[in-house]
Scaffold this active site. Structure first.
Site, short mmCIF file in Angstrom:
data_model
loop_
_atom_site.label_atom_id
_atom_site.label_comp_id
_atom_site.label_asym_id
_atom_site.label_seq_id
_atom_site.Cartn_x
_atom_site.Cartn_y
_atom_site.Cartn_z
N TYR A 141 -37.10 -6.22 22.21
CA TYR A 141 -37.99 -5.22 22.38
C TYR A 141 -38.12 -4.55 23.53
O TYR A 141 -38.98 -3.36 23.51
CB TYR A 141 -39.44 -6.22 22.33
N LYS A 191 -28.46 -17.63 18.99
CA LYS A 191 -27.58 -17.50 17.65
C LYS A 191 -26.29 -16.90 18.20
O LYS A 191 -25.44 -15.97 17.97
CB LYS A 191 -28.27 -16.20 16.91
N ASP A 223 -31.49 -20.36 12.89
CA ASP A 223 -31.85 -20.54 11.43
C ASP A 223 -32.04 -22.00 11.15
O ASP A 223 -32.91 -22.47 10.53
CB ASP A 223 -30.70 -19.98 10.37
N ASP A 247 -40.64 -15.22 19.30
CA ASP A 247 -41.99 -14.50 18.54
C ASP A 247 -42.10 -15.13 17.03
O ASP A 247 -43.07 -15.37 16.55
CB ASP A 247 -41.65 -12.85 18.36
N ASP A 251 -44.83 -18.42 15.85
CA ASP A 251 -46.02 -18.19 14.62
C ASP A 251 -45.56 -19.15 13.64
O ASP A 251 -46.66 -19.98 13.09
CB ASP A 251 -45.59 -16.79 13.72
#
Ligand code: NAD
Length: 352
Positions: A141, A191, A223, A247, A251
């Site tokens: 970001y 990852k 994942d 992020d 959620d």
């Protein structure tokens, strides 16, 4: 104690829920003999409307000189134009960066009385008590270069996933510190099979793990982590991860608790100054109706008392009151009841 708290109610239901959290803080102040001074400022869409900027320099300066910042939510359809030069989310990113809050803490607990509101089967939810620690000021970001251009006659878009060693170390260290007050287990999510930044992340997490042998560390690919959160959430204790993975995972984790309206968050940095906000957005579909669940914001104010003002007893009193309120069956519409935002806050205040 005397404390200066900046309020950024924001847009949509933000002002409705922040106002109730302030009533709870006022109650705590009078009960425990503290003086909290509240300064309200605009941030997000309302600030774009008034000042042409989602976060003005003056508002940021006020936040930087406060003891803590309590935020509602920002955004809404009115400011959703992707091509607009300023958007409410930009203000949020600039605020986090400007406050130097590099770690976002999201505790996810499932109250037994609310299990039926979760999309998961109750047996999967027994004992779920997760703390997600998300890196907040680095990664995709914020990395540079970023933007669009024309290359070889084709339109191209670029984002950069960049991390420095110190950015990883400080957030992983915080996760270990927090794990020591819990089940002493950290799951570092990356990852590393694909991303160079994740290989650095894993290398540093391993080093921090070796320095904190009393805490169990495991590494998990993002994942796999996203599956595990749904198939076996009770297995997780503290999860630490980079900005974008966090992020998305936060959620996903929030869904376990049944309603977005229930969950708080804290964003912390090196100094004691923190930014506290519910995890939900501005909920334009219910804004102005007085039915939003204020619990996530009230629990955020408990986190504010604990992390920025070091008032553990007062923070625990609010959390216990929320627990008892839910056990007693008090409910706003999102969790199957009829109470208004104000009535739900009154129920919590009566038990604080
Ligand atoms: P949302 O969290 O606002 O709403 C999702 C659903 O949950 C809606 O049905 C809403 O009514 C419900 N809900 C949320 N909070 C609730 C509460 N306290 N009580 C009862 N019900 C609640 O997410 P969205 O609809 O995807 O986004 C709406 C706006 O909020 C968008 O502009 C988005 O960009 C913004 N947003 C802001 C933040 C933030 O300020 N940190 C976070 C997420 C989304």
């Amino acid at each position: 104690m005397k404390a200066n708290i900046v309020l950024l109610p924001g847009d949509g239901i933000g002002p409705e829920v922040v106002c109730e959290a302030v009533r709870v803080l006022d109650f705590v102040a009078s009960k425990y003999n503290h003086t909290f001074k509240f300064t309200e400022r605009l941030m997000g869409g309302c600030s774009i409307d008034k000042y042409g900027s989602s976060l003005t320099d003056e508002t940021l300066a006020d936040c930087q000189s406060a003891d803590a910042v309590l935020l509602g939510a920002v955004g809404g359809p009115k400011w959703d134009d992707l091509a607009a030069k300023d958007r409410p989310e930009r203000g949020l990113l600039a605020l986090r960066k400007g406050l130097g809050v590099f770690a976002n803490l999201r505790p996810v607990k499932v109250h037994p009385a609310l299990m039926e509101w979760s999309p998961l089967k109750p047996e999967k939810l027994q004992g779920v008590d997760i703390l997600v620690v998300r890196e907040l000021t680095g990664g995709l970001y914020f990395g540079w270069p970023k933007g669009r251009d024309i290359k070889d006659g084709r339109e191209r878009a670029v984002d950069t996933l960049e991390y420095y060693d110190y950015e990883i170390r400080r957030v992983v260290e915080l996760a270990f510190k927090l794990a020591k007050g819990r089940k002493k287990k950290v799951t570092s999510v990356d990852k590393a099979n694909v991303l160079e930044s994740s290989r650095l992340w894993r290398q540093i997490a391993t080093k921090v793990g070796a320095e904190n042998k009393d805490v169990e560390l495991d590494h998990m690919l993002v994942d796999t982590a996203s599956m595990r959160l749904i198939t076996d959430p009770a297995w997780m204790d503290v999860i630490v991860t980079e900005n974008m993975f966090g992020d998305i995972l936060t959620d996903e984790a929030s869904v376990l608790a049944g309603s977005m309206g229930m969950l708080p968050s804290a964003s912390l940095g090196e100094s004691g100054l923190g930014l506290f906000e519910p995890i939900h957005g501005s909920a334009p579909d219910i804004a102005g109706k007085g039915i939003a669940n204020p619990t996530g914001t009230i629990l955020s104010s408990a986190m504010l008392l604990r992390h920025s003002l070091k008032l553990e007893t007062e923070a625990a009193a609010i959390e216990r009151a929320v627990d008892e309120t839910i056990t007693a069956g008090a409910r706003t519409a999102d969790i199957g009841g009829k109470l208004t935002t104000r009535q739900m806050a009154d129920e919590i205040i009566n038990r604080t």
